[in-house]
Design a protein around this motif. Structure first.
Motif, PDB file in Angstrom:
ATOM      1  N   LEU A  99     -14.477  60.342 -18.517  1.00  0.00           N
ATOM      2  CA  LEU A  99     -14.113  59.292 -17.573  1.00  0.00           C
ATOM      3  C   LEU A  99     -15.345  58.535 -17.086  1.00  0.00           C
ATOM      4  O   LEU A  99     -15.336  57.303 -16.995  1.00  0.00           O
ATOM      5  CB  LEU A  99     -13.363  59.892 -16.383  1.00  0.00           C
ATOM      6  CG  LEU A  99     -11.939  60.369 -16.660  1.00  0.00           C
ATOM      7  CD1 LEU A  99     -11.382  61.113 -15.446  1.00  0.00           C
ATOM      8  CD2 LEU A  99     -11.035  59.199 -17.021  1.00  0.00           C
ATOM      9  N   VAL A 100     -16.409  59.273 -16.771  1.00  0.00           N
ATOM     10  CA  VAL A 100     -17.654  58.623 -16.340  1.00  0.00           C
ATOM     11  C   VAL A 100     -18.193  57.727 -17.449  1.00  0.00           C
ATOM     12  O   VAL A 100     -18.593  56.580 -17.213  1.00  0.00           O
ATOM     13  CB  VAL A 100     -18.698  59.682 -15.938  1.00  0.00           C
ATOM     14  CG1 VAL A 100     -20.053  59.025 -15.682  1.00  0.00           C
ATOM     15  CG2 VAL A 100     -18.237  60.449 -14.705  1.00  0.00           C
ATOM     16  N   ASN A 101     -18.191  58.250 -18.670  1.00  0.00           N
ATOM     17  CA  ASN A 101     -18.654  57.459 -19.805  1.00  0.00           C
ATOM     18  C   ASN A 101     -17.791  56.216 -19.990  1.00  0.00           C
ATOM     19  O   ASN A 101     -18.294  55.126 -20.301  1.00  0.00           O
ATOM     20  CB  ASN A 101     -18.619  58.311 -21.073  1.00  0.00           C
ATOM     21  CG  ASN A 101     -19.216  57.598 -22.278  1.00  0.00           C
ATOM     22  OD1 ASN A 101     -20.386  57.254 -22.281  1.00  0.00           O
ATOM     23  ND2 ASN A 101     -18.396  57.382 -23.307  1.00  0.00           N
ATOM     24  N   GLY A 102     -16.477  56.356 -19.774  1.00  0.00           N
ATOM     25  CA  GLY A 102     -15.575  55.221 -19.906  1.00  0.00           C
ATOM     26  C   GLY A 102     -15.820  54.147 -18.861  1.00  0.00           C
ATOM     27  O   GLY A 102     -15.765  52.949 -19.165  1.00  0.00           O
ATOM     28  N   VAL A 103     -16.098  54.569 -17.632  1.00  0.00           N
ATOM     29  CA  VAL A 103     -16.382  53.602 -16.566  1.00  0.00           C
ATOM     30  C   VAL A 103     -17.669  52.846 -16.866  1.00  0.00           C
ATOM     31  O   VAL A 103     -17.738  51.610 -16.724  1.00  0.00           O
ATOM     32  CB  VAL A 103     -16.483  54.320 -15.203  1.00  0.00           C
ATOM     33  CG1 VAL A 103     -17.002  53.362 -14.133  1.00  0.00           C
ATOM     34  CG2 VAL A 103     -15.120  54.880 -14.793  1.00  0.00           C
ATOM     35  N   VAL A 104     -18.700  53.579 -17.290  1.00  0.00           N
ATOM     36  CA  VAL A 104     -19.966  52.933 -17.646  1.00  0.00           C
ATOM     37  C   VAL A 104     -19.755  51.944 -18.785  1.00  0.00           C
ATOM     38  O   VAL A 104     -20.278  50.816 -18.767  1.00  0.00           O
ATOM     39  CB  VAL A 104     -21.022  53.990 -18.042  1.00  0.00           C
ATOM     40  CG1 VAL A 104     -22.281  53.319 -18.585  1.00  0.00           C
ATOM     41  CG2 VAL A 104     -21.361  54.869 -16.845  1.00  0.00           C
ATOM     42  N   PHE A 105     -18.964  52.352 -19.772  1.00  0.00           N
ATOM     43  CA  PHE A 105     -18.673  51.479 -20.912  1.00  0.00           C
ATOM     44  C   PHE A 105     -17.965  50.205 -20.464  1.00  0.00           C
ATOM     45  O   PHE A 105     -18.319  49.100 -20.891  1.00  0.00           O
ATOM     46  CB  PHE A 105     -17.819  52.230 -21.930  1.00  0.00           C
ATOM     47  CG  PHE A 105     -17.352  51.387 -23.081  1.00  0.00           C
ATOM     48  CD1 PHE A 105     -18.224  51.051 -24.117  1.00  0.00           C
ATOM     49  CD2 PHE A 105     -16.055  50.919 -23.139  1.00  0.00           C
ATOM     50  CE1 PHE A 105     -17.795  50.266 -25.181  1.00  0.00           C
ATOM     51  CE2 PHE A 105     -15.613  50.134 -24.198  1.00  0.00           C
ATOM     52  CZ  PHE A 105     -16.487  49.814 -25.222  1.00  0.00           C
ATOM     53  N   ALA A 106     -16.960  50.348 -19.605  1.00  0.00           N
ATOM     54  CA  ALA A 106     -16.196  49.183 -19.140  1.00  0.00           C
ATOM     55  C   ALA A 106     -17.085  48.222 -18.354  1.00  0.00           C
ATOM     56  O   ALA A 106     -17.003  46.997 -18.526  1.00  0.00           O
ATOM     57  CB  ALA A 106     -15.017  49.640 -18.287  1.00  0.00           C
ATOM     58  N   VAL A 107     -17.942  48.771 -17.490  1.00  0.00           N
ATOM     59  CA  VAL A 107     -18.838  47.924 -16.702  1.00  0.00           C
ATOM     60  C   VAL A 107     -19.780  47.141 -17.610  1.00  0.00           C
ATOM     61  O   VAL A 107     -19.950  45.917 -17.471  1.00  0.00           O
ATOM     62  CB  VAL A 107     -19.636  48.780 -15.694  1.00  0.00           C
ATOM     63  CG1 VAL A 107     -20.730  47.936 -15.033  1.00  0.00           C
ATOM     64  CG2 VAL A 107     -18.710  49.354 -14.631  1.00  0.00           C
ATOM     65  N   LEU A 108     -20.404  47.846 -18.559  1.00  0.00           N
ATOM     66  CA  LEU A 108     -21.326  47.176 -19.478  1.00  0.00           C
ATOM     67  C   LEU A 108     -20.590  46.197 -20.384  1.00  0.00           C
ATOM     68  O   LEU A 108     -21.119  45.133 -20.727  1.00  0.00           O
ATOM     69  CB  LEU A 108     -22.064  48.222 -20.322  1.00  0.00           C
ATOM     70  CG  LEU A 108     -23.057  49.101 -19.575  1.00  0.00           C
ATOM     71  CD1 LEU A 108     -23.629  50.173 -20.502  1.00  0.00           C
ATOM     72  CD2 LEU A 108     -24.196  48.265 -18.997  1.00  0.00           C
ATOM     73  N   LEU A 109     -19.367  46.548 -20.766  1.00  0.00           N
ATOM     74  CA  LEU A 109     -18.576  45.692 -21.646  1.00  0.00           C
ATOM     75  C   LEU A 109     -18.362  44.311 -21.023  1.00  0.00           C
ATOM     76  O   LEU A 109     -18.566  43.287 -21.670  1.00  0.00           O
ATOM     77  CB  LEU A 109     -17.233  46.364 -21.924  1.00  0.00           C
ATOM     78  CG  LEU A 109     -16.387  45.804 -23.068  1.00  0.00           C
ATOM     79  CD1 LEU A 109     -17.020  46.161 -24.411  1.00  0.00           C
ATOM     80  CD2 LEU A 109     -14.968  46.366 -22.999  1.00  0.00           C
ATOM     81  N   PHE A 110     -17.969  44.297 -19.741  1.00  0.00           N
ATOM     82  CA  PHE A 110     -17.685  43.023 -19.084  1.00  0.00           C
ATOM     83  C   PHE A 110     -18.963  42.346 -18.567  1.00  0.00           C
ATOM     84  O   PHE A 110     -19.001  41.125 -18.424  1.00  0.00           O
ATOM     85  CB  PHE A 110     -16.694  43.230 -17.948  1.00  0.00           C
ATOM     86  CG  PHE A 110     -15.291  43.492 -18.436  1.00  0.00           C
ATOM     87  CD1 PHE A 110     -14.472  42.446 -18.815  1.00  0.00           C
ATOM     88  CD2 PHE A 110     -14.806  44.773 -18.539  1.00  0.00           C
ATOM     89  CE1 PHE A 110     -13.187  42.670 -19.283  1.00  0.00           C
ATOM     90  CE2 PHE A 110     -13.525  45.022 -19.006  1.00  0.00           C
ATOM     91  CZ  PHE A 110     -12.706  43.972 -19.383  1.00  0.00           C
ATOM     92  N   ALA A 111     -19.986  43.141 -18.282  1.00  0.00           N
ATOM     93  CA  ALA A 111     -21.235  42.553 -17.785  1.00  0.00           C
ATOM     94  C   ALA A 111     -22.009  41.841 -18.879  1.00  0.00           C
ATOM     95  O   ALA A 111     -22.766  40.895 -18.598  1.00  0.00           O
ATOM     96  CB  ALA A 111     -22.106  43.644 -17.147  1.00  0.00           C
TER      97      ALA A 111
END
Length: 277
Positions: A99-111
């Motif tokens: 879940l932590v990895n997924g949140v980091v991925f989503a943030v970087l994805l949109f940033a």
């Protein structure tokens, strides 16, 4: 049967109206202006860590599902009366990291704008996905240029995996975990645990199917170039990405072998009490 399907699809695609359809919808559409080209290093690392975690999550989840009497149990320090199997503790610990990895991925994805690769931005994605699917079925592979743009079927598959399957796995997993408030009657009535159980296993089966199809197509449609995109960080056709991929498989295999009580028990003791079941 497979040969018959290929022949039928090729005949269908050769029909006049389908020729017009595939010309109008070639299998992919243009991304929005300013969309990034290529894959930054963080995508490769996120991809590897996600694969590492999801493989171990599937392994530990199947162990929990089929384990009737666990040989080793774990209890939190604050409540030693609550005991769960060591396999379940490992499964839920991996879930937290995932879940932590997924949140980091989503943030970087949109940033970074990388979201345009996997989030549809045009309704053309659906007819284009039909064309791409027909090309796969006819063994006339769609034009691959993943460094710049995925075909529409790939985009829909990645979107479904990241933004539908992953949240479903998370929400159903939380409902069945120990963090869910047991005494909340209204909440439990609104979201019965039976619903979560009915969703969780099929989602796991989807991930297994996705991995099999995804890896098969990566290897069948230009292994060196595709692996270099994700693991080598370039659009060149060389062996760098392949060897990094092989190394990642060795790490995953080592994690698979190490996921046993002898190795897990010392880690679990850092967060609670481990005892025989």
């Amino acid at each position: 049967m497979a040969t018959l399907i290929v022949m039928l699809v090729r005949w269908f695609v050769s029909l006049g109206f389908m020729q017009d359809f595939t010309s109008a919808f070639p299998g992919q559409y243009r991304l929005p202006a300013g969309s990034p080209v290529g894959f930054p290093a963080w995508v490769g690392w996120q991809h590897f860590f996600n694969v590492f975690l999801i493989v171990l999550i599937i392994r530990s989840g199947l162990t929990v599902r089929h384990q009737k009497r666990p040989p080793v149990v774990w209890s939190p320090r604050r409540d030693r009366t609550r005991k769960i199997s060591l396999s379940l503790w490992f499964h839920q610990s991996l879930d937290i990291l995932w879940l932590v990895n997924g949140v980091v991925f989503a943030v970087l994805l949109f940033a970074t704008g990388q979201w345009t690769r996997i989030v549809p931005t045009s309704w053309e994605v659906f007819p284009d996905a039909i064309t791409a699917a027909l090309r796969y079925l006819s063994l006339d592979w769609p034009t691959e240029d993943g460094w710049v743009n995925y075909n529409a079927l790939q985009q829909l598959a990645y979107f479904a995996t990241v933004f539908i399957a992953a949240p479903l796995a998370s929400l159903s997993g939380v409902r069945m975990s120990g963090v869910w408030p047991k005494g909340a009657r209204r909440l439990n009535k609104a979201y019965p645990v039976e619903w979560a159980r009915a969703v969780h296993f099929p989602v796991m089966a989807y991930f297994v199917l996705f991995i099999i199809v995804h890896v098969s197509l990566v290897l069948a449609t230009g292994a060196l170039r595709n692996l270099n995109h994700m693991y080598g960080g370039s659009d060149e056709v060389n062996w760098v990405g392949l060897w990094i991929f092989v190394g990642s498989l060795c790490v995953i295999a080592a994690g698979w072998v190490a996921a046993r009580p002898l190795v897990l028990a010392p880690l679990a003791r850092l967060f609670g009490t481990v005892s025989r079941g």
